[in-house]
Write an enzyme that holds these catalytic residues in place. Structure first.
Site, PDB file in Angstrom:
ATOM      1  N   LYS A  52     -37.615 104.260 -64.267  1.00  0.00           N
ATOM      2  CA  LYS A  52     -38.880 103.895 -64.929  1.00  0.00           C
ATOM      3  C   LYS A  52     -39.383 105.028 -65.811  1.00  0.00           C
ATOM      4  O   LYS A  52     -39.862 104.801 -66.927  1.00  0.00           O
ATOM      5  CB  LYS A  52     -39.919 103.515 -63.864  1.00  0.00           C
ATOM      6  CG  LYS A  52     -39.654 102.130 -63.280  1.00  0.00           C
ATOM      7  CD  LYS A  52     -40.344 101.879 -61.958  1.00  0.00           C
ATOM      8  CE  LYS A  52     -39.826 100.552 -61.396  1.00  0.00           C
ATOM      9  NZ  LYS A  52     -40.099 100.332 -59.994  1.00  0.00           N
ATOM     10  N   GLN A  96     -44.372 101.864 -55.810  1.00  0.00           N
ATOM     11  CA  GLN A  96     -42.961 101.588 -55.551  1.00  0.00           C
ATOM     12  C   GLN A  96     -42.779 101.051 -54.128  1.00  0.00           C
ATOM     13  O   GLN A  96     -43.240 101.667 -53.168  1.00  0.00           O
ATOM     14  CB  GLN A  96     -42.132 102.876 -55.757  1.00  0.00           C
ATOM     15  CG  GLN A  96     -40.645 102.681 -55.610  1.00  0.00           C
ATOM     16  CD  GLN A  96     -40.053 101.769 -56.691  1.00  0.00           C
ATOM     17  OE1 GLN A  96     -40.399 101.871 -57.872  1.00  0.00           O
ATOM     18  NE2 GLN A  96     -39.197 100.846 -56.290  1.00  0.00           N
ATOM     19  N   ASP A 119     -47.199  95.262 -62.257  1.00  0.00           N
ATOM     20  CA  ASP A 119     -46.153  94.595 -61.469  1.00  0.00           C
ATOM     21  C   ASP A 119     -46.541  93.148 -61.162  1.00  0.00           C
ATOM     22  O   ASP A 119     -45.700  92.353 -60.741  1.00  0.00           O
ATOM     23  CB  ASP A 119     -45.948  95.335 -60.138  1.00  0.00           C
ATOM     24  CG  ASP A 119     -44.582  95.988 -60.018  1.00  0.00           C
ATOM     25  OD1 ASP A 119     -43.720  95.681 -60.860  1.00  0.00           O
ATOM     26  OD2 ASP A 119     -44.392  96.772 -59.089  1.00  0.00           O
TER      27      ASP A 119
END
Ligand code: NDP
Length: 283
Positions: A52, A96, A119
């Site tokens: 990322k 994460q 997300d």
């Protein structure tokens, strides 16, 4: 013989567009910024986070990685999120997953303000997706839709079958296909006649997590097959859920693993981060 949906080429196209839009935004004094929170140091999560960071750098997006120890208390994690939520220079926040066992995942995710939830995992964004309102769609299913779109095969009216009903892939993929006016069936571990249902699919999205779960005879001739699965084989290589060679014999379009959905997932995170920054800037 099926055409291969080239995730690498598609992701490169998306990233080129993001890069030019980031430059335009920067010219207006705003640099998109993604904050990534990583608790613990499992090698897989660390590798995803490095990916990322690299993607962001390539597109001119700032990335900040906050590394917390495996034993971090939930209160501490929430305090870090609170400061990121309040920071106007941070446009996107990503936690994460998976989180260490002592942390309640959904509590932490829901502490991300919906407008920074790139997300698309907060209850608010999921609800918005469900009722068809503007939202951040989760990156993997959003990438799946872009891959189907790239084939030129219309989704409206087509029979789409999604294998898997997880909150991060199966369910949102089904909702996004529904938004595209496909007729959607979701299959899971309790589904009866799964093979027969798959054989009717004009669009087949496999997100089960089992290598070779979809053999060639489960694929309708001329179908679009999107393979989300990422399974590490005994040979150490990555395999999808679909028997790729067999599907290529029957389908019209097939996405490979690796080189498919995984790359588009990464690209869609950049799209969402740019979008969050533009929204915050009011452009
Ligand atoms: P989950 O394990 O959360 O969900 C798997 C789904 O498959 C469940 O709904 C389960 O059904 C269903 N399933 C399992 N076994 C069977 C079976 N025998 N018959 C029918 N259905 C079955 O996985 P995820 O959704 O998180 O991920 C799916 C795959 O996609 C994994 O390989 C993962 O690594 C990959 N992935 C890839 C990403 C990418 O960027 N390319 C991103 C995220 C995931 P039930 O609900 O009944 O248990």
């Amino acid at each position: 013989m099926a055409q291969i949906i080239d995730g690498k080429a598609l992701a490169a196209k998306v990233k080129a567009k993001v890069t030019s839009q980031v430059q335009a935004l920067q010219a207006q004094g705003v640099r998109p910024c993604l904050a990534v929170l990583l608790a613990g140091d499992t090698p897989a999560s660390a590798a995803y986070v490095r990916g990322k960071e690299k993607d962001c750098a390539e597109c001119g997006i700032e990335s900040r990685v906050l590394r917390l120890p495996e034993q971090v208390a939930q209160s501490e994690l929430l305090a870090v999120l609170e400061s990121l939520a309040a920071d106007p220079a941070v446009h996107g926040i990503l936690v994460q997953l998976p989180l260490p066992a002592q942390i309640d995942e959904q509590t932490v995710i829901n502490a991300i303000p919906p407008e920074k939830d790139v997300d698309g995992f907060t209850a608010e964004n999921v609800g918005r997706l469900m009722i068809g309102e503007d939202c951040f769609a989760p990156c993997t299913p959003a990438g799946v839709i872009e891959m189907i779109r790239s084939t030129g095969v219309p989704m409206a009216g087509r029979r789409a079958v999604v294998l898997g009903r997880s909150n991060i892939v199966g369910k949102p993929a089904a909702l996004l296909l529904l938004r595209e006016n496909a007729t959607v069936t979701i299959c899971h571990s309790r589904t009866e006649d799964l093979a027969e249902i798959c054989r009717q699919a004009d669009i087949l999205v496999a997100a089960v997590g089992r290598a070779g779960f979809v053999p060639g005879d489960m694929v309708k001739p001329g179908a679009v097959v999107i393979d989300v699965g990422i399974n590490r084989g005994a040979d150490g290589k990555l395999h999808g859920d679909v028997d790729f060679a067999a599907a290529c014999e029957t389908a019209a379009f097939v996405s490979p693993v690796p080189g498919g959905v995984g790359l588009m997932t990464r690209a869609m995170l950049l799209v969402n981060t740019l979008r969050a920054a533009r929204r915050a800037a009011g452009v």
